[in-house]
Design a protein around this motif. Structure first.
Motif, PDB file in Angstrom:
ATOM      1  N   GLU A  78       1.107  -0.933  -0.123  1.00 52.81           N
ATOM      2  CA  GLU A  78      -0.141   0.171   0.197  1.00 52.81           C
ATOM      3  C   GLU A  78       0.917   1.474   0.528  1.00 52.81           C
ATOM      4  OE1 GLU A  78      -1.948  -2.833   3.314  1.00 52.81           O
ATOM      5  OE2 GLU A  78       0.089  -2.749   2.298  1.00 52.81           O
ATOM      6  N   LEU A  79       1.765   1.214   0.420  1.00 48.44           N
ATOM      7  CA  LEU A  79       2.432   2.396   0.483  1.00 48.44           C
ATOM      8  C   LEU A  79       3.675   2.237  -0.822  1.00 48.44           C
ATOM      9  CD1 LEU A  79       3.798   2.020   4.265  1.00 48.44           C
ATOM     10  CD2 LEU A  79       1.963   3.082   3.252  1.00 48.44           C
ATOM     11  N   LYS A  80       3.599   1.776  -1.746  1.00 47.72           N
ATOM     12  CA  LYS A  80       4.510   2.143  -2.209  1.00 47.72           C
ATOM     13  C   LYS A  80       4.695   2.985  -3.288  1.00 47.72           C
ATOM     14  CE  LYS A  80       5.715  -2.724  -4.711  1.00 47.72           C
ATOM     15  NZ  LYS A  80       5.000  -4.042  -5.691  1.00 47.72           N
ATOM     16  N   ALA A 180       0.559   8.264   4.297  1.00 51.63           N
ATOM     17  CA  ALA A 180       1.158   7.707   4.368  1.00 51.63           C
ATOM     18  C   ALA A 180       0.178   6.293   5.339  1.00 51.63           C
ATOM     19  CB  ALA A 180       2.951   7.580   4.921  1.00 51.63           C
ATOM     20  N   ILE A 181       0.237   7.219   6.433  1.00 51.07           N
ATOM     21  CA  ILE A 181      -0.467   6.234   7.855  1.00 51.07           C
ATOM     22  C   ILE A 181      -1.578   5.771   6.725  1.00 51.07           C
ATOM     23  CG2 ILE A 181      -1.974   6.307   9.932  1.00 51.07           C
ATOM     24  CD1 ILE A 181       0.588   8.281  10.770  1.00 51.07           C
ATOM     25  N   SER A 182      -2.592   7.202   6.742  1.00 54.91           N
ATOM     26  CA  SER A 182      -4.011   7.076   5.967  1.00 54.91           C
ATOM     27  C   SER A 182      -4.037   5.461   5.127  1.00 54.91           C
ATOM     28  CB  SER A 182      -4.555   7.753   5.414  1.00 54.91           C
ATOM     29  OG  SER A 182      -3.866   8.437   4.504  1.00 54.91           O
ATOM     30  N   GLN A 183      -3.241   5.246   4.161  1.00 43.14           N
ATOM     31  CA  GLN A 183      -2.707   4.636   3.092  1.00 43.14           C
ATOM     32  C   GLN A 183      -2.744   2.627   3.800  1.00 43.14           C
ATOM     33  OE1 GLN A 183      -3.852   5.144  -0.036  1.00 43.14           O
ATOM     34  NE2 GLN A 183      -4.435   7.591   0.325  1.00 43.14           N
ATOM     35  N   PHE A 184      -2.046   2.680   4.985  1.00 46.38           N
ATOM     36  CA  PHE A 184      -1.646   1.427   5.159  1.00 46.38           C
ATOM     37  C   PHE A 184      -2.191   0.855   5.747  1.00 46.38           C
ATOM     38  CE2 PHE A 184       2.255  -0.204   8.007  1.00 46.38           C
ATOM     39  CZ  PHE A 184       2.272  -1.322   7.227  1.00 46.38           C
ATOM     40  N   THR A 185      -3.507  -0.163   4.829  1.00 45.57           N
ATOM     41  CA  THR A 185      -4.348  -0.166   5.445  1.00 45.57           C
ATOM     42  C   THR A 185      -4.184  -1.839   6.128  1.00 45.57           C
ATOM     43  OG1 THR A 185      -4.345  -1.696   3.392  1.00 45.57           O
ATOM     44  CG2 THR A 185      -5.607   0.414   3.389  1.00 45.57           C
ATOM     45  N   LEU A 186      -2.930  -2.648   6.459  1.00 43.93           N
ATOM     46  CA  LEU A 186      -3.279  -3.643   6.729  1.00 43.93           C
ATOM     47  C   LEU A 186      -1.329  -3.766   8.388  1.00 43.93           C
ATOM     48  CD1 LEU A 186      -2.808  -5.958   4.570  1.00 43.93           C
ATOM     49  CD2 LEU A 186      -4.748  -5.947   5.948  1.00 43.93           C
ATOM     50  N   ILE A 203      10.876  13.891  -0.331  1.00 40.59           N
ATOM     51  CA  ILE A 203      11.125  12.594   0.988  1.00 40.59           C
ATOM     52  C   ILE A 203      10.559  11.550   0.224  1.00 40.59           C
ATOM     53  CG2 ILE A 203       9.249  12.788   2.519  1.00 40.59           C
ATOM     54  CD1 ILE A 203       9.565  15.339   3.060  1.00 40.59           C
ATOM     55  N   PHE A 204      10.841  10.705   0.947  1.00 37.37           N
ATOM     56  CA  PHE A 204      10.619   8.903   0.238  1.00 37.37           C
ATOM     57  C   PHE A 204      10.644   8.597   2.186  1.00 37.37           C
ATOM     58  CE2 PHE A 204      14.256  11.136  -2.281  1.00 37.37           C
ATOM     59  CZ  PHE A 204      13.830  10.333  -4.073  1.00 37.37           C
ATOM     60  N   LEU A 205       9.526   7.848   1.598  1.00 38.08           N
ATOM     61  CA  LEU A 205       9.857   6.753   2.437  1.00 38.08           C
ATOM     62  C   LEU A 205      11.012   5.508   2.601  1.00 38.08           C
ATOM     63  CD1 LEU A 205       8.175   5.024   4.946  1.00 38.08           C
ATOM     64  CD2 LEU A 205       7.331   4.043   2.898  1.00 38.08           C
ATOM     65  N   VAL A 206      11.451   5.599   4.029  1.00 39.92           N
ATOM     66  CA  VAL A 206      12.831   4.460   3.252  1.00 39.92           C
ATOM     67  C   VAL A 206      11.920   3.587   3.674  1.00 39.92           C
ATOM     68  CG1 VAL A 206      14.896   4.282   4.608  1.00 39.92           C
ATOM     69  CG2 VAL A 206      14.060   6.675   4.362  1.00 39.92           C
ATOM     70  N   GLU A 207      11.799   3.165   5.667  1.00 41.74           N
ATOM     71  CA  GLU A 207      11.299   1.587   5.425  1.00 41.74           C
ATOM     72  C   GLU A 207      10.337   1.870   6.508  1.00 41.74           C
ATOM     73  OE1 GLU A 207      14.537  -0.623   6.156  1.00 41.74           O
ATOM     74  OE2 GLU A 207      15.303   0.468   7.636  1.00 41.74           O
ATOM     75  N   VAL A 208       9.585   0.338   6.375  1.00 41.33           N
ATOM     76  CA  VAL A 208       8.221   0.029   7.489  1.00 41.33           C
ATOM     77  C   VAL A 208       9.522  -0.950   8.547  1.00 41.33           C
ATOM     78  CG1 VAL A 208       6.304  -0.491   8.273  1.00 41.33           C
ATOM     79  CG2 VAL A 208       7.270   0.644   6.433  1.00 41.33           C
ATOM     80  N   ASN A 209       9.754  -0.446   9.647  1.00 45.31           N
ATOM     81  CA  ASN A 209       9.425  -0.859  10.753  1.00 45.31           C
ATOM     82  C   ASN A 209       8.305  -1.523  11.950  1.00 45.31           C
ATOM     83  OD1 ASN A 209      12.964  -1.586  10.773  1.00 45.31           O
ATOM     84  ND2 ASN A 209      12.571   0.335  10.418  1.00 45.31           N
TER      85      ASN A 209
END
Length: 244
Positions: A78-80, A180-186, A203-209
């Motif tokens: 979802e965060l691509k 990004a939070i709103s798009q991250f459904t799972l 600005i880029f999303l680096v990663e999710v942890n």
């Protein structure tokens, strides 16, 4: 309510994160129990949280017969759009044989196998190639991040944002984080969104942890305890006593 917190054999907390967790859980009235080896914990109550290195936390879940999916949440589908660069799945041997240089790689499953690193030539594979098995990895186009932030997310809300690299006067786009939070459904109940800004100001999303054993990066002890508790209770399907 108990919090088992990892220490060295000397009894000192194994790092600053453990100490901050101790301060936080103590504030909220948790009974603090120290441990060195997670396998020595005989307590079978899944409500009692464990604070330690990622390997110990996951082994504790195994000891409680709690199944956690092996794959990490580094780059959610979802965060691509927020990644803004090509990221693909491969293996160590495949990258080495194809000589795909000038990329960033990190383990897909065994997060402690090696730290993420930039591959520029054959020498960067020293210690990574295993003749017995091939290692599944994530590969990413290189981005020169000038500043990076960790956004602590708890129950779909921003708990705190901490800069961990770069210029102090650079600003993060809060609306982008919220988007990004709103798009991250799972999304899990607690996790971190790492964002970076390049030399052009993009600005880029680096990663999710995952939120079960992240570093504090300066977050307050109370917020850190709440952050860890949210994810632990979700993993164990128990009540989050700090959900307030």
């Amino acid at each position: 309510m108990k919090a088992y917190i990892q220490t060295e054999k000397s009894g000192e907390f194994y790092n600053v994160n453990a100490f901050i967790a101790y301060e936080g859980f103590k504030k909220f009235g948790f009974e603090i129990k120290k441990f060195v080896d997670v396998d020595e914990i005989s307590d079978k109550n899944p409500e009692n949280i464990i604070v330690g290195g990622i390997g110990n936390v996951r082994r504790r879940l195994q000891n409680l017969n709690i199944i956690r999916q092996n794959k990490e949440i580094d780059y959610p589908e979802e965060l691509k759009p927020f990644l803004k660069r090509q990221i693909w799945s491969s293996t160590i041997n495949e990258i080495f044989n194809k000589k795909e240089w000038n990329i960033f790689i990190k383990p897909q499953i065994e997060t402690k196998l090696f730290a993420g690193k930039v591959i520029k030539n054959e020498m960067d594979f020293l210690g990574l190639i295993d003749n017995e098995r091939d290692t599944l990895i994530w590969c990413s186009e290189l981005v020169n991040f000038k500043t990076e932030w960790r956004c602590f997310i708890r129950y779909k809300e921003i708990l705190d944002i901490r800069r961990y690299k770069g210029d102090w006067d650079t600003k993060i786009d809060i609306e982008l984080v919220k988007d990004a939070i709103s798009q991250f459904t799972l999304q899990p109940n607690s996790y971190a969104l790492d964002f970076g800004i390049d030399e052009n100001g993009e600005i880029f999303l680096v990663e999710v942890n995952d939120g079960h054993s992240l570093g504090t990066y300066g977050i307050s002890s109370a917020d850190y305890a709440k952050f860890l508790s949210a994810r632990w209770s979700e993993l164990t399907q128990t009540e989050d006593y700090l959900n307030f």
